[in-house]
Design a protein around this motif. Structure first.
Motif, PDB file in Angstrom:
ATOM      1  N   ASP A  76       0.908  -1.528  -0.040  1.00 10.49           N
ATOM      2  CA  ASP A  76      -0.010  -0.050  -0.082  1.00 10.49           C
ATOM      3  C   ASP A  76       1.091   1.406  -0.037  1.00 10.49           C
ATOM      4  OD1 ASP A  76       0.991  -0.232   2.583  1.00 10.49           O
ATOM      5  OD2 ASP A  76      -0.826  -0.072   3.746  1.00 10.49           O
ATOM      6  N   LEU A  77       2.122   1.160  -0.432  1.00 15.40           N
ATOM      7  CA  LEU A  77       2.908   2.388  -0.192  1.00 15.40           C
ATOM      8  C   LEU A  77       3.277   2.755  -1.723  1.00 15.40           C
ATOM      9  CD1 LEU A  77       5.601   1.079   2.539  1.00 15.40           C
ATOM     10  CD2 LEU A  77       3.571   2.498   2.776  1.00 15.40           C
ATOM     11  N   CYS A 100       9.756   8.036   4.978  1.00 20.99           N
ATOM     12  CA  CYS A 100       8.270   8.533   5.117  1.00 20.99           C
ATOM     13  C   CYS A 100       8.116   9.522   6.061  1.00 20.99           C
ATOM     14  CB  CYS A 100       7.302   7.736   5.303  1.00 20.99           C
ATOM     15  SG  CYS A 100       5.730   8.188   5.306  1.00 20.99           S
ATOM     16  N   TRP A 151       7.269   2.581   7.024  1.00 21.94           N
ATOM     17  CA  TRP A 151       6.711   2.734   5.703  1.00 21.94           C
ATOM     18  C   TRP A 151       7.765   3.293   4.752  1.00 21.94           C
ATOM     19  CZ3 TRP A 151       2.302   6.218   8.026  1.00 21.94           C
ATOM     20  CH2 TRP A 151       1.273   5.386   8.803  1.00 21.94           C
ATOM     21  N   ASN A 204       1.602   6.593   2.208  1.00 22.31           N
ATOM     22  CA  ASN A 204       0.674   5.487   2.432  1.00 22.31           C
ATOM     23  C   ASN A 204      -0.588   5.419   1.844  1.00 22.31           C
ATOM     24  OD1 ASN A 204      -0.731   3.518   3.902  1.00 22.31           O
ATOM     25  ND2 ASN A 204       0.820   3.105   5.610  1.00 22.31           N
ATOM     26  N   CYS A 234      -3.908  -0.342   9.188  1.00 19.45           N
ATOM     27  CA  CYS A 234      -4.223   1.186   8.778  1.00 19.45           C
ATOM     28  C   CYS A 234      -5.770   1.253   8.764  1.00 19.45           C
ATOM     29  CB  CYS A 234      -3.751   1.504   7.598  1.00 19.45           C
ATOM     30  SG  CYS A 234      -1.995   1.657   7.277  1.00 19.45           S
TER      31      CYS A 234
END
Length: 303
Positions: free
Chosen positions: A102-103, A132, A152, A232, A242
């Motif tokens: 998801d990055l 990040c 992240w 993210n 998350c």
């Protein structure tokens, strides 16, 4: 300079995975980087088709120096998958860059990470690189040192990963004996110690809190960015850890971010204060109550 291998951990989010890979391929160094994709198996029948769809997509990826896909035959869970993948590859290559599905990375992410891995390779008090920044605080320098490990978009070396202790109970006991819990929690502004206790109790399975605690107790610092090279994309409720609210959203820095060897090797206290203020502002009782009310009104019941 040999580029560090990229480890990408995926599960049941084919669209997120495609977005992550598309962003990664915009990095010039992607074509000379080896990509290792760790695909976890479905834990439920409901996840099975999405896992298979994700696997079909990753088998079509091109554009890297090589692509190795590790498909788990049973569900390992994120923590076990990452711990095993990082351990295997960092012991083989000596350094790794780690991403989850998801990055979204900036076009100069790989350049920054590889430069930092090379520049700090022989600095024993540096054990982690984090690309990040979610504080969005303009007062932060482009890069700084801090006693905290973000998860992240990160990188490390075998010499640092050897300090990783998967035993949360041992980590917590040492933290309490040395009376470091308040400092670990950014002066009580974020419940990292509580996260560690919950991991011990089986209420979460976070590898990241154990990695954070492991380096913290060894007094090992991270190289952090003040201009975020990672975003993210998992705050839509699809991620393992998350929830909703876009609380830690960041703006991508789309320009090169030069790496310098910072001296002296010590924590940037001003940067630590920025994090403490950010966590206080976003995690105090009133802030949480307001977020919960807004989410409830929108029908968002995420974390």
């Amino acid at each position: 300079m040999i580029q560090a291998p990229i480890l990408l951990f995926v599960y049941n989010r084919p669209i997120h995975t495609q977005q992550a890979v598309t962003a990664l391929l915009k990095n010039e160094l992607a074509s000379v980087s080896h990509l290792y994709i760790y695909s976890d198996a479905a834990i439920t029948d409901a996840d099975r088709e999405l896992v298979e769809e994700t696997r079909r997509y990753v088998h079509q990826i091109t554009g890297f120096a090589s692509i190795t896909i590790i498909e788990r035959k049973e569900n390992w869970g994120l923590a076990r998958n990452i711990i095993d993948g990082v351990t295997t590859q960092v012991n083989h290559f000596g350094r790794v860059i780690v991403l989850e599905d998801d990055l979204i990375v900036a076009p100069y992410f790989l350049q920054f990470m590889n430069d930092a891995l090379e520049i700090y390779k022989d600095e024993p008090r540096i054990g982690h690189i984090q690309a990040c920044d979610f504080t969005n605080d303009p007062s932060l320098p482009d890069i700084f040192l801090i006693k905290f490990t973000g998860s992240w978009g990160w990188a490390t070396w075998d010499r640092a990963w050897k300090y990783f202790n998967p035993n949360g109970e041992v980590l917590l006991k040492e933290m309490e004996i040395r009376k470091l819990t308040r400092t670990f929690d950014f002066n009580g502004n974020y419940p990292f110690t509580r996260m560690l206790r919950r991991q011990i109790e089986g209420k979460n399975n976070s590898w990241a809190i154990r990695w954070n605690a492991s380096l913290f107790l060894k007094d090992i610092l991270s190289v952090n960015v003040g201009r975020s090279l990672v975003q993210n994309n998992g705050f839509d409720g699809s991620g393992t850890n998350c929830g909703g609210g876009n609380l830690y959203q960041s703006s991508l820095w789309l320009q090169p971010l030069p790496v310098e060897h910072l001296y002296p090797i010590e924590e940037n206290q001003q940067a630590r204060d920025v994090f403490a203020r950010y966590y206080h502002r976003t995690n105090c009782f009133m802030a949480k109550a307001i977020r919960r009310l807004k989410r409830t009104l929108k029908g968002d019941f995420g974390a």
